[in-house]
Scaffold this motif. Sequence first.
Motif, PDB file in Angstrom:
ATOM      1  N   MET A 135       0.839  -1.189   0.000  1.00 16.36           N
ATOM      2  CA  MET A 135       0.000   0.000   0.000  1.00 16.36           C
ATOM      3  C   MET A 135       0.880   1.247   0.000  1.00 16.36           C
ATOM      4  SD  MET A 135      -3.572  -0.714   1.575  1.00 16.36           S
ATOM      5  CE  MET A 135      -3.489  -0.681   3.346  1.00 16.36           C
ATOM      6  N   LEU A 136       1.992   1.167   0.699  1.00 15.03           N
ATOM      7  CA  LEU A 136       2.896   2.314   0.679  1.00 15.03           C
ATOM      8  C   LEU A 136       3.588   2.443  -0.671  1.00 15.03           C
ATOM      9  CD1 LEU A 136       4.503   2.230   4.224  1.00 15.03           C
ATOM     10  CD2 LEU A 136       2.431   3.351   3.431  1.00 15.03           C
ATOM     11  N   ARG A 137       3.864   1.308  -1.267  1.00 16.07           N
ATOM     12  CA  ARG A 137       4.445   1.355  -2.608  1.00 16.07           C
ATOM     13  C   ARG A 137       3.493   2.021  -3.586  1.00 16.07           C
ATOM     14  NH1 ARG A 137       6.020  -4.452  -1.343  1.00 16.07           N
ATOM     15  NH2 ARG A 137       8.150  -4.251  -0.609  1.00 16.07           N
ATOM     16  N   ALA A 138       2.228   1.757  -3.412  1.00 18.15           N
ATOM     17  CA  ALA A 138       1.237   2.386  -4.279  1.00 18.15           C
ATOM     18  C   ALA A 138       1.250   3.907  -4.091  1.00 18.15           C
ATOM     19  CB  ALA A 138      -0.150   1.812  -3.997  1.00 18.15           C
ATOM     20  N   LEU A 139       1.349   4.333  -2.839  1.00 20.15           N
ATOM     21  CA  LEU A 139       1.425   5.777  -2.586  1.00 20.15           C
ATOM     22  C   LEU A 139       2.713   6.347  -3.180  1.00 20.15           C
ATOM     23  CD1 LEU A 139       0.206   6.110   1.113  1.00 20.15           C
ATOM     24  CD2 LEU A 139      -1.081   6.507  -0.984  1.00 20.15           C
ATOM     25  N   ALA A 140       3.783   5.589  -3.043  1.00 21.66           N
ATOM     26  CA  ALA A 140       5.049   6.041  -3.615  1.00 21.66           C
ATOM     27  C   ALA A 140       4.939   6.186  -5.123  1.00 21.66           C
ATOM     28  CB  ALA A 140       6.174   5.065  -3.258  1.00 21.66           C
ATOM     29  N   GLY A 141       4.153   5.319  -5.735  1.00 22.35           N
ATOM     30  CA  GLY A 141       3.969   5.398  -7.171  1.00 22.35           C
ATOM     31  C   GLY A 141       3.318   6.708  -7.585  1.00 22.35           C
ATOM     32  N   VAL A 142       2.400   7.203  -6.795  1.00 17.00           N
ATOM     33  CA  VAL A 142       1.751   8.472  -7.119  1.00 17.00           C
ATOM     34  C   VAL A 142       2.726   9.626  -6.916  1.00 17.00           C
ATOM     35  CG1 VAL A 142      -0.123  10.032  -6.483  1.00 17.00           C
ATOM     36  CG2 VAL A 142      -0.522   7.568  -6.609  1.00 17.00           C
ATOM     37  N   ALA A 143       3.603   9.469  -5.947  1.00 12.66           N
ATOM     38  CA  ALA A 143       4.538  10.543  -5.618  1.00 12.66           C
ATOM     39  C   ALA A 143       5.792  10.502  -6.456  1.00 12.66           C
ATOM     40  CB  ALA A 143       4.922  10.429  -4.141  1.00 12.66           C
ATOM     41  N   ASN A 144       6.074   9.389  -7.058  1.00  6.62           N
ATOM     42  CA  ASN A 144       7.426   9.087  -7.478  1.00  6.62           C
ATOM     43  C   ASN A 144       7.916   9.792  -8.730  1.00  6.62           C
ATOM     44  OD1 ASN A 144       9.815   7.836  -7.031  1.00  6.62           O
ATOM     45  ND2 ASN A 144       9.280   6.032  -8.220  1.00  6.62           N
ATOM     46  N   VAL A 145       7.000  10.214  -9.552  1.00  7.65           N
ATOM     47  CA  VAL A 145       7.420  10.806 -10.815  1.00  7.65           C
ATOM     48  C   VAL A 145       7.053  12.286 -10.756  1.00  7.65           C
ATOM     49  CG1 VAL A 145       7.260  10.620 -13.301  1.00  7.65           C
ATOM     50  CG2 VAL A 145       6.999   8.598 -11.884  1.00  7.65           C
ATOM     51  N   SER A 146       7.505  13.002 -11.740  1.00  7.31           N
ATOM     52  CA  SER A 146       7.159  14.410 -11.786  1.00  7.31           C
ATOM     53  C   SER A 146       5.669  14.526 -12.073  1.00  7.31           C
ATOM     54  CB  SER A 146       7.961  15.111 -12.862  1.00  7.31           C
ATOM     55  OG  SER A 146       7.808  14.426 -14.091  1.00  7.31           O
ATOM     56  N   ALA A 147       4.943  14.167 -11.083  1.00  6.49           N
ATOM     57  CA  ALA A 147       3.500  14.175 -11.246  1.00  6.49           C
ATOM     58  C   ALA A 147       3.005  15.624 -11.278  1.00  6.49           C
ATOM     59  CB  ALA A 147       2.857  13.409 -10.109  1.00  6.49           C
ATOM     60  N   GLY A 148       1.753  15.769 -11.553  1.00  7.59           N
ATOM     61  CA  GLY A 148       1.169  17.081 -11.641  1.00  7.59           C
ATOM     62  C   GLY A 148       1.152  17.783 -10.302  1.00  7.59           C
ATOM     63  N   PRO A 149       0.723  19.029 -10.276  1.00  7.30           N
ATOM     64  CA  PRO A 149       0.770  19.826  -9.050  1.00  7.30           C
ATOM     65  C   PRO A 149      -0.169  19.332  -7.960  1.00  7.30           C
ATOM     66  CG  PRO A 149      -0.381  21.005 -10.788  1.00  7.30           C
ATOM     67  CD  PRO A 149       0.163  19.775 -11.414  1.00  7.30           C
ATOM     68  N   ASN A 150      -1.085  18.453  -8.323  1.00  4.51           N
ATOM     69  CA  ASN A 150      -2.028  18.022  -7.296  1.00  4.51           C
ATOM     70  C   ASN A 150      -1.750  16.621  -6.797  1.00  4.51           C
ATOM     71  OD1 ASN A 150      -3.588  20.406  -7.518  1.00  4.51           O
ATOM     72  ND2 ASN A 150      -4.355  19.603  -9.468  1.00  4.51           N
ATOM     73  N   TRP A 151      -0.542  16.207  -6.923  1.00  4.66           N
ATOM     74  CA  TRP A 151      -0.254  14.820  -6.563  1.00  4.66           C
ATOM     75  C   TRP A 151      -0.574  14.562  -5.102  1.00  4.66           C
ATOM     76  CZ3 TRP A 151       2.541  12.905  -2.677  1.00  4.66           C
ATOM     77  CH2 TRP A 151       3.433  13.779  -2.044  1.00  4.66           C
ATOM     78  N   GLU A 152      -0.379  15.571  -4.261  1.00  2.00           N
ATOM     79  CA  GLU A 152      -0.606  15.355  -2.839  1.00  2.00           C
ATOM     80  C   GLU A 152      -2.067  15.047  -2.555  1.00  2.00           C
ATOM     81  OE1 GLU A 152       0.606  18.571  -0.361  1.00  2.00           O
ATOM     82  OE2 GLU A 152      -0.042  17.566   1.471  1.00  2.00           O
ATOM     83  N   ALA A 153      -2.924  15.832  -3.167  1.00  2.00           N
ATOM     84  CA  ALA A 153      -4.354  15.567  -2.991  1.00  2.00           C
ATOM     85  C   ALA A 153      -4.707  14.183  -3.525  1.00  2.00           C
ATOM     86  CB  ALA A 153      -5.171  16.645  -3.699  1.00  2.00           C
TER      87      ALA A 153
END
Lengths: 198, 198
Positions: A159-177
């Motif tokens: 589950m943490l890996r999944a969260l890391a996946g959202v954070a891991n790349v130069s995601a858009g400005p709303n990645w935190e949300a």
Amino acid sequence: MAQEAKPKAVRGPRIDAQRNRQRLLETAKATFAEKGEAAGLEEIARLAGVGIGTLYRHFPTRDALVEAVYRNETQRLAEAAAELAATHPPVEALRAWMRIFVDHIATKQLMAGVLGSIVGGTSDLYADAGAQIKTAMAMLVDRAVADGDIRLDLDPLDMLRALAGVANVSAGPNWEASAKRLVDILIAGVRTPGREGR
Amino acid sequence: MAQEAKPKAVRGPRIDAQRNRQRLLETAKATFAEKGEAAGLEEIARLAGVGIGTLYRHFPTRDALVEAVYRNETQRLAEAAAELAATHPPVEALRAWMRIFVDHIATKQLMAGVLGSIVGGTSDLYADAGAQIKTAMAMLVDRAVADGDIRLDLDPLDMLRALAGVANVSAGPNWEASAKRLVDILIAGVRTPGREGR
DNA sequence: TTTAAATACGGAGGCTTCCTCCGTTTATCA
DNA sequence: TGATAAACGGAGGAAGCCTCCGTATTTAAA
């Protein structure tokens, strides 16, 4: 048998070395926070006012420096888990902790690229840091499972890996949300049917 | 006005260039499958029997080679989405497609590290590949939302980013099973209450 | 078939970054 | 104070991405 000579006193680290190590850690933390994985070691050494040989003497590899810089953060996450477990119902504690995990990335307390290695890797170097997070997460999950709130047939670290996946790349400005929304989706996805407390 | 001279015939690519390009693509695909991101371009050129200048002439950057290698895969994923939409109920199609997405990583059809850039990045280079996957995922999600099976207030790509997070690091040997379990958790997490068809 | 032009080649070399080695400097203790 | 060990720092090596340009090859026209 000959009597051994009395050994000389064992020296502790020299104070200049202690000072340099501290400066390196502080500088590295700030530089990683600003530039992420693009931060180079030569630059960190220069900013810390030491030579590159000194950096390598204290931290034999780049990864060793990274691990040392973030050791405190993983410890803090582990402590937060203990506090939440003492003050919240099980599934709420789990949810809150995962959000704190996301906060740590958002406030640059953890560099997103390293996150994957800490929570996802099998490298010995990150074993301590990884173990702290794994233990924290497993404890919170076990508590929620024992309470009957969730059932989980997945390694909690995934589950943490999944969260890391959202954070891991130069995601858009709303990645935190997005990451926090994902926390809720994951929690909902592992909810025991009939236990939708929300 | 002077009459323009008749233009000479436009040449297509030379056959040696076409042959070299094809060899580079095939070799790169095999090498990436074997060594992942550790595959070096000099090695790929050598294995393909061409010089490094030739590789760069065809693919100006490493990323350009990667993108070209995996263009077919992303297209195949897009086609699979269309087929599934034609043959399955909405949420089943979504679930099946996400599992195919995981399969692609498992069979080395996609290199895990690149996956993040394709689904998560904002780089122009991967815009086409990313758009194909984004369109496929969005279509399947929209269909399931329209059917009332799920509600999603999260960018659909974030679900793929979560899967990429499980795949992205040197995870344990069971990462594939975990990823597929995560597909089910994500689907369950976005299910409209009362629509647990399972 | 030959020639000219355009396309394509490949490898030496530049740059960046991680890392190593060793002569020199500095801190510490007796 | 002198000796020793710890610590220093920077030159240079290795690896990998990338560029440039002299040379080779392909192709079309005469």
